[in-house]
Design a protein around this motif. Structure first.
Motif, PDB file in Angstrom:
ATOM      1  N   ARG A  15      37.153  52.862  38.126  1.00  0.00           N
ATOM      2  CA  ARG A  15      37.495  54.010  38.981  1.00  0.00           C
ATOM      3  C   ARG A  15      36.427  54.243  40.046  1.00  0.00           C
ATOM      4  O   ARG A  15      36.737  54.715  41.142  1.00  0.00           O
ATOM      5  N   GLN A  16      35.181  53.915  39.735  1.00  0.00           N
ATOM      6  CA  GLN A  16      34.105  54.068  40.724  1.00  0.00           C
ATOM      7  C   GLN A  16      34.225  53.013  41.826  1.00  0.00           C
ATOM      8  O   GLN A  16      33.995  53.305  43.005  1.00  0.00           O
ATOM      9  N   ARG A  17      34.604  51.795  41.445  1.00  0.00           N
ATOM     10  CA  ARG A  17      34.831  50.754  42.456  1.00  0.00           C
ATOM     11  C   ARG A  17      35.997  51.124  43.363  1.00  0.00           C
ATOM     12  O   ARG A  17      35.948  50.913  44.581  1.00  0.00           O
ATOM     13  N   ILE A  18      37.040  51.669  42.775  1.00  0.00           N
ATOM     14  CA  ILE A  18      38.195  52.097  43.579  1.00  0.00           C
ATOM     15  C   ILE A  18      37.800  53.222  44.515  1.00  0.00           C
ATOM     16  O   ILE A  18      38.206  53.247  45.695  1.00  0.00           O
ATOM     17  N   MET A  19      36.998  54.163  44.024  1.00  0.00           N
ATOM     18  CA  MET A  19      36.552  55.277  44.861  1.00  0.00           C
ATOM     19  C   MET A  19      35.734  54.767  46.048  1.00  0.00           C
ATOM     20  O   MET A  19      35.889  55.243  47.173  1.00  0.00           O
ATOM     21  N   ILE A  20      34.861  53.805  45.817  1.00  0.00           N
ATOM     22  CA  ILE A  20      34.075  53.234  46.917  1.00  0.00           C
ATOM     23  C   ILE A  20      35.002  52.601  47.949  1.00  0.00           C
ATOM     24  O   ILE A  20      34.841  52.800  49.164  1.00  0.00           O
ATOM     25  N   SER A  21      36.006  51.872  47.495  1.00  0.00           N
ATOM     26  CA  SER A  21      36.956  51.235  48.417  1.00  0.00           C
ATOM     27  C   SER A  21      37.691  52.267  49.266  1.00  0.00           C
ATOM     28  O   SER A  21      37.839  52.109  50.483  1.00  0.00           O
ATOM     29  N   LEU A  22      38.142  53.353  48.623  1.00  0.00           N
ATOM     30  CA  LEU A  22      38.881  54.389  49.353  1.00  0.00           C
ATOM     31  C   LEU A  22      37.979  55.137  50.325  1.00  0.00           C
ATOM     32  O   LEU A  22      38.386  55.450  51.461  1.00  0.00           O
ATOM     33  N   LEU A  47      31.305  34.788  33.869  1.00  0.00           N
ATOM     34  CA  LEU A  47      31.198  36.036  34.600  1.00  0.00           C
ATOM     35  C   LEU A  47      31.283  37.225  33.644  1.00  0.00           C
ATOM     36  O   LEU A  47      32.152  37.273  32.771  1.00  0.00           O
ATOM     37  N   PRO A  48      30.395  38.218  33.817  1.00  0.00           N
ATOM     38  CA  PRO A  48      30.360  39.364  32.904  1.00  0.00           C
ATOM     39  C   PRO A  48      31.367  40.453  33.288  1.00  0.00           C
ATOM     40  O   PRO A  48      31.146  41.614  32.988  1.00  0.00           O
ATOM     41  N   PHE A  49      32.468  40.085  33.939  1.00  0.00           N
ATOM     42  CA  PHE A  49      33.458  41.085  34.329  1.00  0.00           C
ATOM     43  C   PHE A  49      34.807  40.393  34.441  1.00  0.00           C
ATOM     44  O   PHE A  49      34.914  39.170  34.539  1.00  0.00           O
ATOM     45  N   SER A  50      35.860  41.199  34.438  1.00  0.00           N
ATOM     46  CA  SER A  50      37.220  40.673  34.546  1.00  0.00           C
ATOM     47  C   SER A  50      37.743  40.870  35.960  1.00  0.00           C
ATOM     48  O   SER A  50      37.587  41.945  36.547  1.00  0.00           O
ATOM     49  N   LEU A  51      38.371  39.832  36.480  1.00  0.00           N
ATOM     50  CA  LEU A  51      38.926  39.922  37.828  1.00  0.00           C
ATOM     51  C   LEU A  51      40.253  40.675  37.868  1.00  0.00           C
ATOM     52  O   LEU A  51      40.654  41.163  38.917  1.00  0.00           O
ATOM     53  N   LYS A  52      40.941  40.766  36.733  1.00  0.00           N
ATOM     54  CA  LYS A  52      42.290  41.340  36.741  1.00  0.00           C
ATOM     55  C   LYS A  52      42.329  42.770  37.272  1.00  0.00           C
ATOM     56  O   LYS A  52      43.133  43.082  38.159  1.00  0.00           O
ATOM     57  N   PRO A  53      41.511  43.703  36.743  1.00  0.00           N
ATOM     58  CA  PRO A  53      41.573  45.062  37.297  1.00  0.00           C
ATOM     59  C   PRO A  53      41.132  45.125  38.752  1.00  0.00           C
ATOM     60  O   PRO A  53      41.631  45.955  39.519  1.00  0.00           O
ATOM     61  N   ILE A  54      40.207  44.250  39.145  1.00  0.00           N
ATOM     62  CA  ILE A  54      39.757  44.206  40.539  1.00  0.00           C
ATOM     63  C   ILE A  54      40.897  43.760  41.448  1.00  0.00           C
ATOM     64  O   ILE A  54      41.175  44.384  42.488  1.00  0.00           O
TER      65      ILE A  54
END
Length: 500
Positions: A168-175, A57-64
């Motif tokens: 931060r963009q993923r978090i913004m979408i969630s909020l 996977l080209p991303f880390s699950l930890k920050p998610i």
């Protein structure tokens, strides 16, 4: 991604295992449980095929997982199943269900009315059984953890879909998804301007006094008051949005849909067109080989879940008078109300966001609108739970399309007049979220508050069916929704009868 898929499937399928064990005659339940176990392992196996190893996977699950943990925890705490003292009528009903499942033999039987309960209890069964083997006093805590964990999975999946964006963009979408809730303010505004001209009622359109067209804000009223419907719909939609990026994830998604039956069949209905779209995408890649595989997998799913399906179809609710098609309302102007409904809750967003709504996924947005439009033609129940609960998936995809358009346009510096108007309209709608929680924290009367340990209500007594019948204007219909029809196939052949 594979590990998260395993956890998600275990989370959603566990209540079905309990249903098969406690509700279904062992002659039939053994076959279904073995088949369910097989399709569960097969679905997980499919995700291990080439190019699906989690190490690639080209991303880390930890920050998610970290950000999803805190977002879901805060949302859970400020909902009714969290730290609120306020309690709606729905939560008085929830406490009754938790109590019955924890204190009564299963399946649930009311001796006074001589009726077995026929209801989708998937949300309640795990916390209740944990309370049964420990203490009933712990059930509220178990229910909080159970609900919060489902939301943690949900926000994790939606961030995985946006893995190419910055954290931060993923978090913004969630909020933004949470605060928007995406119920348009248009109908409340029109109800003030044209009071008496159109029959508006509680942000809904009421056609000829009998057919309700309505939507609820997903992450405020819907989640807080009815997590049994909302939670699996949110999780299923978020899982789908991540799964659709690889056709091999069709199998766990199809298993998710069938597993949602015992949670709430409205989720199953709401995700059905998305599942068909998934089949279409698979056919484009692997033609009839994929269709044959899907057909064989579907037969196994039916073998595993047919007791749940027969159980739900054996409800007395299938014959209620309030079950209607929109053209059966006796109103010749129903098409106008229907178009106003589609525009007020879905179409108006296109005026403000225009082509930006298609930036996320044009085809999925069209599937969402089709789902939304079809569900609006049918009413199930006096308050039309089919419309408000099954449309959550379509409403959430619309909301994600909106937030994605805002975040991407802001990132790319495309802040023109249309962007400003769209952001302002979104902010106005977000006030409903703020208003909902402000009222429940500070201004609404707490009234009588029951508990899981003592769910009885002074004016209704200790019997749950009496509580339902006295609490609704259509109380007898509501009781039907919870009653297993005598002489039904499930009652005659599949029911595991307890010692009355």
């Amino acid at each position: 991604m594979r590990n998260l898929t395993i956890v998600t499937l275990l989370y959603i399928t566990l209540p079905t295992y309990f249903f098969l064990f406690f509700w279904v005659n062992s002659n039939y339940s053994i076959i279904s449980m073995v088949t369910l176990t097989f399709v569960l392992f097969f679905s997980i196996y499919k995700t291990r095929e080439k190019n699906l190893d989690p190490g690639s996977l080209p991303f880390s699950l930890k920050p998610i997982l970290r950000s999803s943990f805190f977002i879901s925890l805060a949302l859970s705490y400020f909902s009714e199943f969290g730290g609120f003292n306020y309690q709606s009528y729905d939560y008085q009903a929830h406490n009754f269900k938790f109590n019955l499942l924890a204190t009564q033999p299963l399946p649930l039987y009311d001796q006074d009315r001589d009726v077995y309960m026929c209801y989708y209890l998937g949300y309640y069964i795990v916390p209740s059984l944990l309370g049964k083997i420990t203490s009933i006093h712990f059930i509220k805590g178990f229910a909080f953890i159970w609900t919060w964990f489902g939301l943690l999975l949900s926000f994790s999946w939606i961030q995985i879909r946006f893995k190419d964006l910055k954290n931060r963009q993923r978090i913004m979408i969630s909020l933004l998804i949470i605060f928007g809730s995406y119920v348009s303010v248009l109908l409340p505004a029109l109800s003030k301007l044209f009071s008496g001209t159109v029959n508006f009622q509680n942000n809904s359109i009421l056609i000829n006094g009998k057919f309700v067209l309505n939507q609820l804000p997903i992450f405020s009223k819907s989640l807080s008051e009815a997590p049994q419907h909302t939670l699996p719909a949110i999780l299923g939609t978020c899982f789908f949005l991540a799964a659709i990026t690889n056709v091999k994830y069709f199998y766990p998604f199809a298993l998710f849909i069938f597993s949602s039956f015992f949670w709430t069949p409205f989720t199953t209905v709401g995700l059905s067109l998305f599942c068909l779209y998934f089949v279409f995408k698979g056919f484009q890649q692997d033609k009839f080989r994929f269709i044959l595989s899907v057909a064989l997998f579907g037969v196994l799913l039916l073998l595993a879940f047919y007791p749940v399906i027969v159980f739900l179809l054996s409800s007395d609710a299938t014959s209620m008078e309030s079950n209607l098609f929109i053209w059966q309302t006796g109103s010749g102007t129903w098409p106008l109300y229907y178009l106003l409904y589609l525009f007020g809750f879905f179409g108006i967003w296109f005026i403000f966001f225009r082509k930006g709504l298609f930036e996320f996924d044009r085809e999925l947005l069209l599937v969402s609108f089709l789902t939304f439009a079809l569900l609006g033609l049918v009413q199930m129940g006096h308050f039309n739970d089919l419309n408000t609960r099954a449309s959550i998936a379509a409403q959430l995809v619309l909301g994600i399309s909106i937030t994605y358009a805002l975040v991407v346009r802001y990132r790319n510096g495309r802040k023109n007049n249309w962007f400003i108007m769209a952001a302002l309209f979104l902010a106005i709608n977000s006030l409903s979220f703020v208003k909902f929680y402000y009222e429940r924290l500070f201004s609404l009367d707490r009234g009588f508050i029951n508990t899981i340990e003592n769910p009885g209500i002074p004016e209704s007594g200790d019997n749950y069916y009496d509580f339902l019948e006295k609490g609704y204007s259509n109380g007898k219909e509501v009781v039907q929704q919870y009653s297993l029809k005598k002489g039904s196939i499930f009652e005659k052949y599949l029911l595991k009868r307890n010692s009355k």
